[in-house]
Design a protein around this motif. Structure first.
Motif, short mmCIF file in Angstrom:
data_model
loop_
_atom_site.label_atom_id
_atom_site.label_comp_id
_atom_site.label_asym_id
_atom_site.label_seq_id
_atom_site.Cartn_x
_atom_site.Cartn_y
_atom_site.Cartn_z
N UNK A 1 0.69 -1.21 -0.15
CA UNK A 1 0.26 0.12 0.16
C UNK A 1 0.83 0.57 -0.08
N UNK A 2 0.24 2.57 -0.94
CA UNK A 2 1.06 3.47 -1.19
C UNK A 2 0.54 4.19 0.35
N UNK B 1 -8.10 3.91 0.31
CA UNK B 1 -7.17 3.48 1.36
C UNK B 1 -7.49 3.11 2.71
N UNK B 2 -6.50 2.50 3.98
CA UNK B 2 -6.88 2.21 4.69
C UNK B 2 -7.10 2.71 5.99
N UNK B 3 -7.50 2.48 7.39
CA UNK B 3 -7.11 3.52 8.16
C UNK B 3 -5.71 3.83 8.51
N UNK C 1 -3.40 5.44 6.15
CA UNK C 1 -3.48 6.32 5.00
C UNK C 1 -3.14 6.52 4.48
N UNK C 2 -3.41 4.45 3.74
CA UNK C 2 -2.82 4.03 2.51
C UNK C 2 -3.24 3.15 1.37
N UNK C 3 -2.93 3.93 0.63
CA UNK C 3 -3.86 3.68 -0.85
C UNK C 3 -3.69 2.61 -1.05
N UNK C 4 -4.85 1.04 -1.20
CA UNK C 4 -4.43 -0.57 -1.20
C UNK C 4 -5.01 -0.74 -2.53
N UNK C 5 -6.01 0.42 -3.19
CA UNK C 5 -6.65 -0.26 -4.14
C UNK C 5 -8.11 1.00 -5.29
N UNK C 6 -7.49 0.59 -6.67
CA UNK C 6 -8.54 1.50 -6.80
C UNK C 6 -9.50 0.44 -8.00
N UNK C 7 -10.31 1.80 -8.95
CA UNK C 7 -11.64 0.78 -9.86
C UNK C 7 -11.32 1.78 -10.84
#
Length: 275
Positions: free
Chosen positions: A102-103, A163-165, A167-173
């Motif tokens: 995750x970013x 993003x997750x708790x 504050x990391x981006x986990x995925x996108x559509x």
């Protein structure tokens, strides 16, 4: 029979009738004049009377044109080695990308952090504009744009980032329209004040509200298989007295109010001229 007496009665009756008709004519004439005077009131005056405010408006001589585009067919390849891409439909027109690592977002409370992330990590990321951020659900919605004009609620031109708790981006559509071309004929768009008149005539502008945003973008006019035709569209955001935001969309060429729900749009013929 006393014909002279009868003739006198007829003359008297016709005289009274003529007086009544003349009075009725004057009454109707004065009423019509009153309506005409009211009708000549400008939209600026009407908005002021209802305490509806607005700020500086876009150029009233702005021009635009219809555009065409094709729904993008994605390949099974990721923008970088940190992403794993899969298709969400059989037509390969929508992808879901998951980050292996995750970013981290620079600052989740700063919209610029989300924009920078998309520009850096998403294919053609700079062709999307941030539309909405829901920090409770941890999702940001981007709409595709062309020449800084947004494609409103087009399911074939949207990007959703999660993003997750931490504050990391986990995925996108992502979906996308490409091969975008402008039609040759430029059209002068309806000025914003006449758009306000359209909404005012339909009682969509409420008293004590504020017109917070007026922008020119595009909405879907028609779909032919994988090809779309988009029309210039005014977006009007109105802030009500209770703080709620309402948004309206109006065809910038012929003045129809456009009802947009997701990718479903319906047009209603409107009289956008100032009465």
């Amino acid at each position: 029979m006393d014909w002279n007496r009868t003739k006198s009665i007829f003359i008297f009756v016709f005289l009274i009738l003529n007086i009544f008709l003349y009075w009725l004519y004057l009454d109707r004439y004065n009423e019509a004049q009153s309506v005409e005077i009211l009708g000549e009131k400008t939209i600026e005056a009407r908005l002021k009377d209802d305490n509806i405010t607005y700020g500086p408006l876009p150029n009233s001589n702005e021009s635009a044109t219809y555009i065409t585009g094709e729904v993008h067919i994605f390949k099974n390849s990721a923008p970088d080695d940190n992403q794993k891409v899969s298709f969400t439909d059989e037509t390969h027109t929508q992808i879901s990308a998951v980050f292996i690592n995750p970013v981290k977002l620079r600052n989740i409370n700063d919209d610029a952090s989300l924009i920078d992330f998309v520009h850096t990590n998403v294919k053609n990321g700079d062709s999307y504009a941030l539309w909405e951020v829901d920090r409770e659900e941890r999702v940001a919605v981007f709409f595709q744009k062309k020449n800084n004009r947004i494609f409103y609620y087009n399911d074939s031109a949207v990007l959703k980032v999660h993003w997750n708790m931490d504050n990391e981006v986990t995925n996108y559509e992502q979906t996308m329209i490409d091969n975008i071309e402008e039609m040759e004929q430029q059209e002068t768009v309806i000025p914003p004040l006449q758009i306000f008149q359209t909404l005012y005539n339909k009682t969509l502008l409420k008293s004590d509200s504020s017109i917070a945003q007026v922008k020119l973008g595009y909405s879907t006019f028609s779909k032919l298989d994988k090809t779309q035709v988009l029309i210039p569209t005014w977006e009007v955001q109105v802030k009500l007295s209770d703080g709620e935001i309402e948004e309206y969309f109006v065809d910038a060429i012929d003045g129809k109010i456009i009802e947009i729900q997701g990718d479903k749009q319906q047009g209603e013929e409107e009289d956008w001229g100032v009465e």
